[in-house]
Design a protein around this motif. Structure first.
Motif, short mmCIF file in Angstrom:
data_model
loop_
_atom_site.label_atom_id
_atom_site.label_comp_id
_atom_site.label_asym_id
_atom_site.label_seq_id
_atom_site.Cartn_x
_atom_site.Cartn_y
_atom_site.Cartn_z
N THR A 6 70.92 -40.02 127.88
CA THR A 6 70.77 -40.26 129.32
C THR A 6 70.74 -38.96 130.11
OG1 THR A 6 71.90 -42.37 129.06
CG2 THR A 6 71.70 -41.51 131.29
N LEU A 7 71.64 -38.04 129.80
CA LEU A 7 71.66 -36.77 130.54
C LEU A 7 70.37 -35.98 130.34
CD1 LEU A 7 75.37 -35.61 130.07
CD2 LEU A 7 74.32 -36.63 132.09
N GLU A 8 69.84 -35.97 129.13
CA GLU A 8 68.57 -35.29 128.86
C GLU A 8 67.43 -35.95 129.63
OE1 GLU A 8 67.79 -32.56 127.01
OE2 GLU A 8 69.90 -32.20 126.57
N ALA A 9 67.41 -37.28 129.65
CA ALA A 9 66.36 -38.01 130.36
C ALA A 9 66.40 -37.71 131.85
CB ALA A 9 66.51 -39.51 130.11
N ILE A 10 67.60 -37.67 132.42
CA ILE A 10 67.73 -37.37 133.85
C ILE A 10 67.30 -35.94 134.13
CG2 ILE A 10 69.40 -37.07 135.73
CD1 ILE A 10 70.90 -39.49 134.50
N GLU A 11 67.73 -35.01 133.29
CA GLU A 11 67.34 -33.61 133.47
C GLU A 11 65.82 -33.46 133.40
OE1 GLU A 11 68.68 -29.22 131.97
OE2 GLU A 11 68.87 -30.87 130.54
N ASP A 12 65.17 -34.11 132.44
CA ASP A 12 63.71 -34.05 132.33
C ASP A 12 63.05 -34.55 133.60
OD1 ASP A 12 63.99 -33.09 129.74
OD2 ASP A 12 63.51 -35.02 128.78
N GLU A 13 63.52 -35.66 134.12
CA GLU A 13 62.92 -36.24 135.33
C GLU A 13 63.16 -35.37 136.55
OE1 GLU A 13 60.60 -38.71 137.57
OE2 GLU A 13 60.76 -38.59 135.40
#
Length: 92
Positions: free
Chosen positions: A24-31
């Motif tokens: 989740t943290l990686e997905a948020i950072e990417d977005e």
């Protein structure tokens, strides 16, 4: 995801559902690299008692990491108020 998005839009929120990285943290950072956001809504499936503590900590970790207000909505829990903030960045 379509139903959840429609429900949130029905409450007056501007929604952009995103499927991202498993983390989740990686997905948020990417977005967040793609564009800025005023707040983040994290929607999860109901969790067991054992994993509930881990899921509750997720909004706090997102706030600490990115400094953006977070709302956590658990699917199937009609008693939650998506307008009530779960996590807010501390004022500097």
């Amino acid at each position: 995801m379509k139903e959840a998005s429609a429900n949130l839009e029905g409450m007056g929120l501007d929604v952009k559902p995103v499927l991202g990285d498993f983390s989740t943290l990686e997905a948020i950072e990417d977005e967040l690299r793609r564009r800025p956001y005023d707040e983040i809504v994290i929607s999860t499936h109901p969790v067991s008692r054992l994993t509930r503590r881990l899921k509750r900590d997720l909004p706090a970790r997102v706030v600490r990491t990115f400094g953006i207000p977070v709302h956590h909505i658990e699917a199937g829990n009609d008693r939650q108020d998506p307008g009530a903030g779960i996590g807010r960045p501390e004022a500097a």
